[in-house]
Design an enzyme around this catalytic site. Sequence first.
Site, PDB file in Angstrom:
ATOM      1  N   HIS A  25     161.503  -2.367  -0.321  1.00  0.00           N
ATOM      2  CA  HIS A  25     161.048  -3.471   0.534  1.00  0.00           C
ATOM      3  C   HIS A  25     161.007  -2.535   1.911  1.00  0.00           C
ATOM      4  CE1 HIS A  25     161.444  -6.922  -1.903  1.00  0.00           C
ATOM      5  NE2 HIS A  25     162.491  -6.350  -2.590  1.00  0.00           N
TER       6      HIS A  25
ATOM      7  N   GLU B  91     159.870  -3.736   4.339  1.00  0.00           N
ATOM      8  CA  GLU B  91     160.113  -4.763   5.549  1.00  0.00           C
ATOM      9  C   GLU B  91     161.357  -5.031   6.262  1.00  0.00           C
ATOM     10  OE1 GLU B  91     159.696  -5.685   2.250  1.00  0.00           O
ATOM     11  OE2 GLU B  91     160.484  -7.410   1.672  1.00  0.00           O
TER      12      GLU B  91
ATOM     13  N   CYS C  49     157.401  -4.885  -4.117  1.00  0.00           N
ATOM     14  CA  CYS C  49     158.166  -4.997  -4.755  1.00  0.00           C
ATOM     15  C   CYS C  49     157.511  -5.726  -6.102  1.00  0.00           C
ATOM     16  CB  CYS C  49     159.620  -5.906  -4.549  1.00  0.00           C
ATOM     17  SG  CYS C  49     160.862  -5.427  -5.780  1.00  0.00           S
TER      18      CYS C  49
HETATM   19  N1  GLN Z   1     161.625  -9.807 -10.057  1.00  0.00           N
HETATM   20  C1  GLN Z   1     161.291  -8.462  -9.902  1.00  0.00           C
HETATM   21  C2  GLN Z   1     162.286  -7.577 -10.285  1.00  0.00           C
HETATM   22  O1  GLN Z   1     163.513  -8.146 -10.431  1.00  0.00           O
HETATM   23  C3  GLN Z   1     160.702  -8.205  -8.455  1.00  0.00           C
HETATM   24  C4  GLN Z   1     161.982  -8.365  -7.403  1.00  0.00           C
HETATM   25  C5  GLN Z   1     161.308  -8.298  -5.938  1.00  0.00           C
HETATM   26  O2  GLN Z   1     160.229  -8.588  -5.705  1.00  0.00           O
HETATM   27  N2  GLN Z   1     162.492  -8.291  -5.375  1.00  0.00           N
HETATM   28  O3  GLN Z   1     162.020  -6.341 -10.494  1.00  0.00           O
END
Ligand code: GLN
Length: 557
Positions: A506, A508, A380
């Site tokens: 994600h 994970e 992400c």
């Molecule tokens: N801050 C970034 C976004 O909103 C990444 C979000 C995250 O890593 N969950 O896209």
Amino acid sequence: MKYIFVTGGVISSLGKGLTAASLGTLLEARKLRVVLQKFDPYLNVDPGTMSPFQHGEVYVLNDGAETDLDLGHYERFTNCVLTRHNNLTSGQVYETVILKERRGDYLGKTVQVIPHVTDIIKNRIRELSDASKYDVVITEIGGTTGDIEGLPFLEAIRQFILEVGPQNVLNMHVTLIPYIKAAHELKTKPTQQSVAKLREIGLQPQVLICRTEKPLDRDVRRKLSMFCSVVEKAVIEERDVEHTIYEVPLTLHAEGLDQLVCDLLHLETPKPDLKAWRKFVERVVSPRKRVRIAVVGKYMDVRDAYKSIYESLTHAAASEDCGIDPKLIDAESLEHGVDGQLRDVAGVLVPGGFGGRGVEGKIKAARYAREHKIPYLGLCLGMQVATIEFARNVCGIKDANSTEFDKNTPDPVISLLEEQHGVQNKGASMRLGTWPTKIVPGTLAEKIYGDTEVTERHRHRYEFNMKYRDRMNAKGFVISGTSPDGALAELVELRDHPYFVSCQYHPEFQSKPNKPHPLFKSFIAAALAHQSRGEQLTPAIEEFPRGLPAEELALQG
Ligand code: GLN
């Protein structure tokens, strides 16, 4: 249908969630169909807006619910696939009651905690009571017995027992038996008082799970049994695990918990089959080799902030018969230079995150991994920083940035998702939950997944800006997965690097002990290959500079 309620006594952080999940593992091993849910007495509608400093990681479900990290334990320890119905907070309960009141649903009645609030809570338990799907519902009540916010939940359980009959319900109280060094003694008084508190509310536990550093001797067990009105064999010791949280189901089984629960609930089952679980634990406890992985993030002292990531690394490593030496690096400490901090690692992982603090350090970590050909996994925000880094240092777009960190950047290689323009509320307003990703044939991603379409869980507001696609591709930045319409970049990799993979989602949240996620598995395999080539690896001078990260993987949740 049988119901198990898990309450907590004396203090928080006893590992109630882990205990509930471990009971789930044991009952599933006895061929029972189990579902778990968590009631959180706080007034937030969900933990999505809470700081990881306060509440650890936010665990995201398939349907996009942002939930308590205990649901992560539930999904990892059992076969449950959970939805927003499996996590209820007081915030949600009151929101529902007040909306109903405004609609006029209560027809002029005075709206009260009993029955209106307790009805909503009981309904949530009933919603899961689908006998065609489950045999046992395990409900964990967050917080500690005696908390004001928890009272309506305990009252709802009292009523619920009356409705479904005590023969179908079991109350399990997870409590602390502190060891007082000066007296060389384990103390039972806090537990006696916490059980008394439960009784005041009308609940009597049938099982006590005793969290302790020392073994409980016969006298202590007898005392607990007598003062708390729990039969002696239902006083279960849950000692701090030696190596890994995955030992908990095995230690509880050795204490006879699953047999006891089945006896108390009149459940006839075969003996549990724990072979695969035991094997997994053996591999975690005594791996043949070890690999050092840097995790570069923001909350390195909060052990729960990246919980699912540490667990996913453990699963993947175990599948390679390898142990992880995590090197936890505060991204801010890299801002003025990497300074050898990444010299002794075989892989670099940059997790998700929000806000600008530490971002430049993460960008430096991505650059170091790219230039030194160290395997890199970006999750992400970890993908977004890798993108910014490549744009700046390989494509010469020197002011490249995300509009999250610089609203007026001339080169927004990462920018706000179209649907996010005009979003005002912070809660539940990101791109959340499961979305499909189409994988480009012939890429490393295709090899890793062995598939051309995958579904993964998301939680973000920003995305790769496709305007830069061709320019970056020309230099070796490959978008190897996109949303089905091709509009959103979901996966990226570098052409001239042995393993540099990043995703907008994600992974994970979908890794399990005996089913490691392909991205983590391939990352560990690449790190092992890197290590065996001996590239850039100099022996670590200092073991774990920040406290004892080995414990990160062996902690009680
Ligand atoms: N801050 C970034 C976004 O909103 C990444 C979000 C995250 O890593 N969950 O896209």
